[in-house]
Design a protein around this motif. Structure first.
Motif, PDB file in Angstrom:
ATOM      1  N   ARG A  83      39.100  34.798  47.179  1.00 28.91           N
ATOM      2  CA  ARG A  83      38.093  35.853  47.038  1.00 28.91           C
ATOM      3  C   ARG A  83      38.556  36.943  46.069  1.00 28.91           C
ATOM      4  NH1 ARG A  83      34.056  38.015  50.415  1.00 28.91           N
ATOM      5  NH2 ARG A  83      33.658  40.194  50.026  1.00 28.91           N
ATOM      6  N   GLU A  84      39.776  37.419  46.284  1.00 28.30           N
ATOM      7  CA  GLU A  84      40.296  38.485  45.415  1.00 28.30           C
ATOM      8  C   GLU A  84      40.386  37.993  43.968  1.00 28.30           C
ATOM      9  OE1 GLU A  84      43.224  40.824  48.558  1.00 28.30           O
ATOM     10  OE2 GLU A  84      43.989  39.166  47.386  1.00 28.30           O
ATOM     11  N   SER A  85      40.804  36.745  43.809  1.00 28.01           N
ATOM     12  CA  SER A  85      40.985  36.206  42.452  1.00 28.01           C
ATOM     13  C   SER A  85      39.644  36.070  41.732  1.00 28.01           C
ATOM     14  CB  SER A  85      41.671  34.835  42.513  1.00 28.01           C
ATOM     15  OG  SER A  85      42.880  34.932  43.219  1.00 28.01           O
ATOM     16  N   VAL A  86      38.642  35.567  42.446  1.00 24.11           N
ATOM     17  CA  VAL A  86      37.305  35.406  41.854  1.00 24.11           C
ATOM     18  C   VAL A  86      36.781  36.771  41.395  1.00 24.11           C
ATOM     19  CG1 VAL A  86      34.897  35.011  42.564  1.00 24.11           C
ATOM     20  CG2 VAL A  86      36.640  33.268  43.029  1.00 24.11           C
ATOM     21  N   LEU A  87      36.897  37.762  42.259  1.00 25.08           N
ATOM     22  CA  LEU A  87      36.383  39.093  41.916  1.00 25.08           C
ATOM     23  C   LEU A  87      37.208  39.718  40.801  1.00 25.08           C
ATOM     24  CD1 LEU A  87      35.393  40.423  45.448  1.00 25.08           C
ATOM     25  CD2 LEU A  87      33.888  39.610  43.621  1.00 25.08           C
ATOM     26  N   ASP A  88      38.517  39.450  40.812  1.00 24.26           N
ATOM     27  CA  ASP A  88      39.362  40.032  39.772  1.00 24.26           C
ATOM     28  C   ASP A  88      39.099  39.381  38.409  1.00 24.26           C
ATOM     29  OD1 ASP A  88      41.603  41.981  39.343  1.00 24.26           O
ATOM     30  OD2 ASP A  88      42.378  40.180  38.354  1.00 24.26           O
ATOM     31  N   ASP A  89      38.893  38.059  38.394  1.00 21.94           N
ATOM     32  CA  ASP A  89      38.534  37.392  37.125  1.00 21.94           C
ATOM     33  C   ASP A  89      37.308  38.068  36.520  1.00 21.94           C
ATOM     34  OD1 ASP A  89      40.502  35.445  37.068  1.00 21.94           O
ATOM     35  OD2 ASP A  89      39.260  33.876  37.974  1.00 21.94           O
ATOM     36  N   LEU A  90      36.289  38.255  37.354  1.00 25.89           N
ATOM     37  CA  LEU A  90      35.019  38.801  36.862  1.00 25.89           C
ATOM     38  C   LEU A  90      35.176  40.269  36.462  1.00 25.89           C
ATOM     39  CD1 LEU A  90      32.762  37.090  39.535  1.00 25.89           C
ATOM     40  CD2 LEU A  90      32.560  36.738  37.060  1.00 25.89           C
ATOM     41  N   ALA A  91      35.841  41.041  37.323  1.00 28.73           N
ATOM     42  CA  ALA A  91      35.974  42.473  37.057  1.00 28.73           C
ATOM     43  C   ALA A  91      36.791  42.710  35.784  1.00 28.73           C
ATOM     44  CB  ALA A  91      36.632  43.162  38.252  1.00 28.73           C
ATOM     45  N   THR A  92      37.856  41.911  35.602  1.00 24.17           N
ATOM     46  CA  THR A  92      38.711  42.091  34.422  1.00 24.17           C
ATOM     47  C   THR A  92      37.959  41.695  33.153  1.00 24.17           C
ATOM     48  OG1 THR A  92      40.609  41.577  35.810  1.00 24.17           O
ATOM     49  CG2 THR A  92      40.963  41.495  33.442  1.00 24.17           C
TER      50      THR A  92
END
Ligand SMILES: C[S@@+](CC[C@H](N)C(=O)[O-])C[C@H]1O[C@@H](n2cnc3c(N)ncnc32)[C@H](O)[C@@H]1O
Length: 361
Positions: A77-86
């Motif tokens: 979850r954190e990785s998916v959101l971080d990919d998108l946010a970054t």
């Protein structure tokens, strides 16, 4: 893995499978709307899922899928959101909001691109969309949590058994998660997509994890003839204007005995599903067969594996004629129209029984 294979399956099971596929195809609920958030709903009760889904969920391939979604030791979850946010220079909270509400944003993007105005607008939509990055990343997260069918895990498990080699093309590769999964399992995998924005995002994600993506931009590049042993086109055919033309392209891109795994994602017509261009599964099946694809087996998520055969000669012509007769000929269409009310009734009955069983259990 549950594969319905004509060679290994008793006749009664085959008939039951065919009947339920027909029932399924006659009335399918719209799968549109706001995405759920796994953090806000109970975990999936896997006993309510089909056998192929349960087997895929417990497989080493699913473990590999989890790994390719993760970055820097964080959760999926954190990785998916971080990919998108970054990539999109926003906050994880805003990325989550866009994931859940991707569809309304997509409708807006479609209108802005002139998607309804013909091919130019449709292509413009794919060259500019951002919302599909959010949708497809969240979908991968839902798959990893068991809330969505793990189509790419099922596909790779099938292809490891049936493909003649390990050269893979993911046609309509979206955010690149299927290519990552194949690469993690030792395949030489290439992404191909019409969407430059999705390809850019997929490259970013793969490079971020130390990978070296190979990508084909279908706007101005062609697929190498005979370049692959296996092609996946998951949830992609629904979006190509001419399925037979695409099938011929994929046929040429496969080497001898190459295997294609694909499906046709049909949705009810609505402003939220305008990018789904087809509503006739039998016509699509016929278009695939007359391009030189012979069905091998069906698997979960309504996907079918097809073997490439030479599209010439008397045997092939007989196969195409029989397929025409059984799939799209006028008598077949009349029969389908006549049985449609019965199949619709059976579908509703099955859904009622299933609902009852879920409440009981
Ligand atoms: C619903 S997404 C599925 C993505 C991916 N296969 C998956 O399963 O997550 C459909 C994909 O098809 C791509 N697409 C749309 N039109 C296409 C076309 N004419 N040729 C190739 N890809 C296309 C879209 O850009 C998108 O990546």
């Amino acid at each position: 893995m549950l594969l319905t294979n004509a060679r290994s399956r008793p006749l009664l099971k085959a008939i039951r499978h065919k009947l339920w596929s027909a029932v399924q195809n006659v009335e399918r609920p719209a799968e549109s709307g706001v995405h759920i958030d796994p953090a806000e709903v109970p975990p999936v009760d896997m006993s309510t899922r089909s056998r192929w889904h349960r087997e895929a969920a417990a497989s080493p391939e699913m473990a590999a899928f989890h790994e390719v979604l993760r970055v820097d030791g964080r959760s999926v979850r954190e990785s998916v959101l971080d990919d998108l946010a970054t990539f999109y220079e926003t906050t994880p909270e805003e990325a989550r909001r866009r994931c859940l509400h991707w569809e309304q944003i997509s409708v807006q993007e479609w209108a802005e691109a002139g998607g309804d105005e013909g091919d130019r607008g449709r292509v413009e939509f794919y060259r500019t969309t951002r919302s599909w990055s959010y949708d497809l990343m969240w979908w991968a997260y839902l798959q990893s949590e068991g809330h969505a069918d793990p189509s790419n895990v099922v596909a790779v498990r099938f292809l490891q058994e049936w493909a003649p080699g390990r050269r893979h093309l993911d046609f309509g590769s979206g955010v690149g998660v299927t290519t990552q999964l194949f690469a993690a399992l030792g395949w030489d995998s290439t992404m191909a997509d019409l969407s430059s924005t999705l390809l850019d995002f997929a490259r970013f994600r793969i490079e971020r994890r130390g990978g070296h993506p190979t990508a084909i931009d279908l706007l101005d590049q062609t697929l190498p003839a005979g370049g692959y042993d296996a092609i996946t086109a998951i949830d992609t055919l629904a979006h190509v204007p001419d399925i037979n033309e695409t099938a011929r392209t994929l046929h040429a891109a496969l080497g001898p005995d190459g295997v294609l795994v694909t499906n046709l994602d049909i949705r009810e017509a609505a402003p939220e599903t305008v990018w789904h261009l087809h509503d006739d599964a039998k016509r699509a099946e016929y278009d695939l067969r007359r391009a030189g694809f012979v069905p091998l087996a069906t698997m979960g998520y309504d996907m079918t594996g097809y073997r490439k055969v030479p599209a010439s000669g008397p045997r092939f012509r007989l196969f195409v004629f029989t397929s025409w007769l059984l799939l799209v000929s006028p008598p077949r269409r009349w029969a389908a129209a006549a049985t449609r009310p019965l199949l619709r009734g059976l579908y509703r009955l099955r859904e009622r029984l299933r609902g009852g069983r879920r409440q009981d259990g």
